[in-house]
Scaffold this active site. Sequence first.
Site, PDB file in Angstrom:
ATOM      1  CG  MET A  28      -1.885  -1.208   1.181  1.00 16.77           C
ATOM      2  SD  MET A  28      -3.410  -0.934   2.072  1.00 16.77           S
ATOM      3  CE  MET A  28      -2.786  -0.626   3.709  1.00 16.77           C
ATOM      4  CG  HIS A  35       6.902  -1.984   2.116  1.00 15.39           C
ATOM      5  ND1 HIS A  35       6.853  -0.897   2.944  1.00 15.39           N
ATOM      6  CD2 HIS A  35       5.633  -2.460   2.061  1.00 15.39           C
ATOM      7  CE1 HIS A  35       5.607  -0.708   3.358  1.00 15.39           C
ATOM      8  NE2 HIS A  35       4.851  -1.650   2.847  1.00 15.39           N
ATOM      9  CD  GLN A  59      -5.985  -3.556   2.984  1.00 15.27           C
ATOM     10  OE1 GLN A  59      -5.929  -4.154   1.923  1.00 15.27           O
ATOM     11  NE2 GLN A  59      -4.987  -3.587   3.859  1.00 15.27           N
ATOM     12  N   GLY A 145       4.582 -10.184   4.472  1.00 16.24           N
ATOM     13  CA  GLY A 145       5.385 -10.047   5.680  1.00 16.24           C
ATOM     14  C   GLY A 145       4.766 -10.774   6.867  1.00 16.24           C
ATOM     15  CG  ASP A 148       0.657  -6.979   8.228  1.00 13.31           C
ATOM     16  OD1 ASP A 148      -0.055  -6.252   8.929  1.00 13.31           O
ATOM     17  OD2 ASP A 148       1.660  -6.557   7.615  1.00 13.31           O
ATOM     18  CG  LEU A 182      11.021  -1.246  10.020  1.00 17.85           C
ATOM     19  CD1 LEU A 182      11.838  -1.186   8.733  1.00 17.85           C
ATOM     20  CD2 LEU A 182      11.303  -0.012  10.869  1.00 17.85           C
ATOM     21  NE  ARG A 185      -2.291   1.027   9.971  1.00 14.24           N
ATOM     22  CZ  ARG A 185      -3.444   1.555   9.591  1.00 14.24           C
ATOM     23  NH1 ARG A 185      -3.804   2.721  10.042  1.00 14.24           N
ATOM     24  NH2 ARG A 185      -4.237   0.917   8.763  1.00 14.24           N
TER      25      ARG A 185
HETATM   26  P1  AMP Z   1       1.484  -2.761   3.554  1.00 14.89           P
HETATM   27  O1  AMP Z   1       2.033  -1.796   2.552  1.00 14.89           O
HETATM   28  O2  AMP Z   1       1.489  -2.250   4.948  1.00 14.89           O
HETATM   29  O3  AMP Z   1       0.170  -3.354   3.129  1.00 14.89           O
HETATM   30  O4  AMP Z   1       2.506  -3.965   3.583  1.00 14.89           O
HETATM   31  C1  AMP Z   1       2.861  -4.638   2.399  1.00 14.89           C
HETATM   32  C2  AMP Z   1       3.566  -5.911   2.745  1.00 14.89           C
HETATM   33  O5  AMP Z   1       4.732  -5.601   3.526  1.00 14.89           O
HETATM   34  C3  AMP Z   1       2.705  -6.832   3.621  1.00 14.89           C
HETATM   35  O6  AMP Z   1       2.882  -8.174   3.185  1.00 14.89           O
HETATM   36  C4  AMP Z   1       3.274  -6.618   4.988  1.00 14.89           C
HETATM   37  O7  AMP Z   1       3.106  -7.732   5.831  1.00 14.89           O
HETATM   38  C5  AMP Z   1       4.728  -6.383   4.689  1.00 14.89           C
HETATM   39  N1  AMP Z   1       5.375  -5.687   5.803  1.00 14.89           N
HETATM   40  C6  AMP Z   1       4.951  -4.553   6.412  1.00 14.89           C
HETATM   41  N2  AMP Z   1       5.766  -4.232   7.443  1.00 14.89           N
HETATM   42  C7  AMP Z   1       6.719  -5.194   7.485  1.00 14.89           C
HETATM   43  C8  AMP Z   1       7.853  -5.436   8.321  1.00 14.89           C
HETATM   44  N3  AMP Z   1       8.162  -4.619   9.333  1.00 14.89           N
HETATM   45  N4  AMP Z   1       8.603  -6.523   8.077  1.00 14.89           N
HETATM   46  C9  AMP Z   1       8.296  -7.369   7.052  1.00 14.89           C
HETATM   47  N5  AMP Z   1       7.258  -7.181   6.209  1.00 14.89           N
HETATM   48  C10 AMP Z   1       6.470  -6.118   6.430  1.00 14.89           C
END
Ligand code: AMP
Length: 259
Positions: A28, A35, A59, A145, A148, A182, A185
Amino acid sequence: MKVARTISEIRHELAARAPGSIGLVPTMGALHDGHLALLRAAREENDVVVMSLFVNPAQFAEDRDLARYPADEASDLERARAADVDLVFAPPRDEMYPPGFQTWVDVTELGSILEGRSRPGHFRGVATVVLKLFNVVRPTRAYFGQKDAQQVEVIRTVIRDLALEVELRVVPTVRDPDGLALSSRNALLSDEERRRALALSRALATRDREQALAELAAANGLDVDYVEVADFDPPVLAGAVRVGSTRLIDNVVLEGGTK
Ligand code: AMP
């Protein structure tokens, strides 16, 4: 690196690169080192790396939460380029949710506990957009990741239940040196809130629910939503707190490694 805005564009770009394995990293945006770890894993294992960049309105349970979600596309594209991404799929909202959209994927039980209980409809939004991304990109492997953990479990369930042909790859949680996981947010936290937020990773690091709850109760200014052992693959101790107006989640693996 090409940036595709429409489904037909990304399909056209992928067709031009076929055959070969495709690694998809759904995001996102507001990219951070978590990421980048996913992008690195995808780069190592695939001929073509696709990163999606889409803040999925479905979501978010609250409009206010969606409105304040951090966004900086120019810097995200710069980071993606530096991570050697081949294709970015960054569609506008109505490309993913055209007028009249009404088809949803609902992981009924798993989607309604923990995060799903606090954020009704959240995992329905996640499962639906991820299935659509899979259908558009047709990845060989998709990267998520461990941060989540419930999202991973939901997607694993969708893949199994609907017999999808994609390999799920899970990347360990990337943390700041002080332990804070990380998260996009984190950018919303003041210095003081960030300091208080540290209590979550510290509490979960005990790997003991009662101890974690006691530590969080002793911490100042944290509103605890839940701390629960979740029987995922692998099992985790997961927690969610609110610091000011920002909701944060984290988890630690209880046995076995991250798959
Ligand atoms: P998001 O942009 O927050 O939807 O995250 C995109 C992907 O990055 C998702 O699969 C998350 O689980 C993963 N992700 C976010 N934060 C972390 C982190 N600190 N370590 C590993 N993966 C992460």
